[in-house]
Design an enzyme around this catalytic site. Structure first.
Site, PDB file in Angstrom:
ATOM      1  N   GLU A 166      61.250 -48.066 -27.275  1.00 43.87           N
ATOM      2  CA  GLU A 166      59.731 -49.242 -26.733  1.00 43.87           C
ATOM      3  C   GLU A 166      59.242 -49.210 -25.255  1.00 43.87           C
ATOM      4  O   GLU A 166      59.561 -49.671 -24.050  1.00 43.87           O
ATOM      5  CB  GLU A 166      60.249 -50.793 -27.084  1.00 43.87           C
ATOM      6  CG  GLU A 166      59.990 -51.094 -28.625  1.00 43.87           C
ATOM      7  CD  GLU A 166      60.087 -52.028 -28.441  1.00 43.87           C
ATOM      8  OE1 GLU A 166      60.427 -53.547 -28.139  1.00 43.87           O
ATOM      9  OE2 GLU A 166      59.224 -52.993 -30.373  1.00 43.87           O
ATOM     10  N   GLU A 354      61.626 -50.901 -36.061  1.00 43.98           N
ATOM     11  CA  GLU A 354      61.313 -52.225 -36.453  1.00 43.98           C
ATOM     12  C   GLU A 354      60.319 -53.110 -36.725  1.00 43.98           C
ATOM     13  O   GLU A 354      59.422 -52.860 -36.688  1.00 43.98           O
ATOM     14  CB  GLU A 354      61.770 -53.073 -34.796  1.00 43.98           C
ATOM     15  CG  GLU A 354      62.969 -52.420 -33.995  1.00 43.98           C
ATOM     16  CD  GLU A 354      63.705 -52.653 -32.542  1.00 43.98           C
ATOM     17  OE1 GLU A 354      63.102 -53.695 -32.750  1.00 43.98           O
ATOM     18  OE2 GLU A 354      63.950 -51.877 -31.414  1.00 43.98           O
TER      19      GLU A 354
HETATM   20  C1  BGC Z   1      63.557 -54.759 -29.449  1.00 47.60           C
HETATM   21  C2  BGC Z   1      64.287 -55.889 -30.007  1.00 47.60           C
HETATM   22  C3  BGC Z   1      64.323 -57.340 -30.066  1.00 47.60           C
HETATM   23  C4  BGC Z   1      62.837 -57.082 -30.561  1.00 47.60           C
HETATM   24  C5  BGC Z   1      62.591 -58.857 -30.965  1.00 47.60           C
HETATM   25  C6  BGC Z   1      61.787 -55.404 -29.942  1.00 47.60           C
HETATM   26  O1  BGC Z   1      60.932 -55.272 -28.888  1.00 47.60           O
HETATM   27  O2  BGC Z   1      63.665 -53.599 -29.699  1.00 47.60           O
HETATM   28  O3  BGC Z   1      65.538 -55.421 -28.723  1.00 47.60           O
HETATM   29  O4  BGC Z   1      65.199 -58.092 -29.614  1.00 47.60           O
HETATM   30  O5  BGC Z   1      61.893 -56.710 -30.157  1.00 47.60           O
HETATM   31  O6  BGC Z   1      62.335 -58.998 -29.510  1.00 47.60           O
END
Ligand code: BGC
Length: 448
Positions: A166, A354
């Site tokens: 990110e 993610e």
């Molecule tokens: C990040 C994580 C974070 C998740 C939830 C992403 O922006 O890579 O580290 O915990 O989102 O906020």
């Protein structure tokens, strides 16, 4: 009711990041990171929480690997703590740091779980921040040195690598909005950081190729979002495009087309910030990658907001449900974002690195009934399947997160795990969503 059938060869995974889970902040020679500093600065993190202990995964990694094994995912995406390897950012290597990741990776491999390693998930060594951090071009060289060491040390065992997680958060959220470490509020700094991150990424990819990691694949994991214009008014459409541009195109266009989007360069210029590009930078950034990781959490219907400064796109409350962190649940945005990226940037394979949801359900009778998370995953995986059906080349889906963990500026108040953590006893309790995900991985089939 719709039946969702997923391709048999779709890979599943779970993700975590070093500072969020490891703890052992002052053990075995680990140096300090900007998150140690930031979380110990009063007022920066809810409750004054920090990652000193977190989930204590540094000591409990074997238990965590067993949880992944039981869950049945193909992959585990984790990150390496740079200051565990180079306590001062560069120079002397901390063997104990390397030893820890060897033990973790060996345990994964022994259990048939493929490691996917993120090199930079936000915990910059404080020693480098003291010299300007990512705003200083020397940090690019420091990152490449660290990346090379990791490729050499682990290239035989780890085949999937992610340079940076990110980059939008690392640059704009951390240096312009000031919500994350190092907590600056300077647009020029943010723009410089964004460019240096991309150059660091490109140089690391080049080093990866030079070292010739057998069967190795490397990519980057940018943020994403979706903004659906509320009306057909040009200013609403422009504001939504700009917002998508800030988050997605500012990073994808250099990576895939070797240039920054003109309208955004102009936009930042109007707000007083210029991109400083040195000779050869754009070519480096465009170094071909094997896959692109995409993180998606939320999106919304939105419109132009007058007189609102740099970010002029305002979300409209359409009554969508929200997760416990307040983010609107918008699976349609997941589908639209994926088709947008595919249409614009071509056929590079995609891993969803993610996707997941914050629900703060607690343990009752040894169970955690997190139906909200299950529904979130159901609707998002269905949107993913639609995107794959329309030709988006998705190879894998990685859920955030294996464990509840240190949720950055929210500390331990927000929970994203499939496994609940009792932060007093550090006991792990798989939630209902864990068992749901386990079934989906086995069956590649569910009803919506
Ligand atoms: C990040 C994580 C974070 C998740 C939830 C992403 O922006 O890579 O580290 O915990 O989102 O906020």
């Amino acid at each position: 009711m719709a039946i969702i059938q997923l391709p048999q060869d779709l890979k599943f995974g779970v993700a975590t990041a070093a500072y969020q889970i490891e703890g052992a902040a002052n053990e075995d020679g680990r140096g300090q990171s900007i998150w140690d500093t930031f979380s110990k600065t009063p007022g920066k993190v809810d409750n004054g929480d920090n990652g000193d202990i977190a989930c204590d995964s540094y000591h409990r990694y074997e238990e965590d690997v067993q949880l992944i094994k039981e869950l049945g995912t193909d992959m585990y995406r984790f990150s390496v703590s740079w200051p565990r390897i180079f306590p001062n950012g560069t120079g002397e290597v901390n063997q104990k740091g390397l030893d820890y990741y060897h033990k973790l990776v060996d345990a994964l491999i022994q259990n048939d779980i493929e490691p996917m390693c993120t090199l930079y998930h936000w915990d910059l060594p404080q020693a480098l921040q003291d010299k300007g951090g990512w705003a200083n071009r020397d940090t690019i060289e420091a990152f490449v040195q660290y990346a090379e060491l990791m490729f050499q040390e682990f290239g035989g065992k780890i085949k999937k690598w992610i340079t940076i997680n990110e980059p939008w958060c690392v640059s704009f959220l951390s240096n312009y909005i000031g919500e994350h470490a190092p907590g600056h509020t300077d647009l020029q700094l943010a723009v410089d950081v964004s460019h240096h991150l991309l150059v660091a990424h490109g140089k690391a990819v080049k080093a990866f190729r030079r070292l010739g990691i057998e069967n190795g694949e490397i990519g980057i994991a940018p943020n994403s979002t979706w903004k659906e214009p509320f009306s057909t008014e040009q200013e609403d459409k422009d504001a939504c495009q700009r917002e998508i541009g800030f988050i997605i195109d500012w990073f994808f266009e250099p990576l895939f087309k070797g240039q920054y989007p003109d309208y955004l360069v102009e936009w930042y210029k109007q707000k007083g910030a210029t991109v400083h590009i040195a000779e050869g930078d754009m070519k480096l950034i465009q170094e071909p990658i094997d896959f692109v990781g995409i993180n998606y959490y939320d999106g919304s219907v939105a419109r132009y907001k007058k007189n609102s400064g740099l970010f002029d796109c305002e979300m409209i409350d359409m009554g969508y449900n929200r997760t416990d962190i307040g983010w609107p649940i918008y699976p349609e945005g997941f589908y639209k974002m994926l088709t947008y990226v595919h249409n614009k940037y071509g056929d590079t394979p995609i891993y969803i690195t993610e996707n997941g949801a914050c629900y703060n359900d607690d343990v009752h009778n040894n169970e955690v009934n997190d139906i909200g998370r299950i529904n979130y995953l159901k609707t998002h995986i269905a949107a993913l399947q639609r995107a794959m059906d329309s030709g988006v080349p998705v190879k894998g889906y990685i859920c955030w997160s294996l464990l509840d963990n240190f949720e950055w500026a929210k500390g331990y108040t927000m929970r994203f795990g499939l496994v609940h953590i009792n932060y007093r006893t550090l006991e792990r309790t798989p939630k209902d969503s864990y068992y749901w995900y386990q079934k989906i991985i086995q069956n590649k089939w569910y009803e919506l």
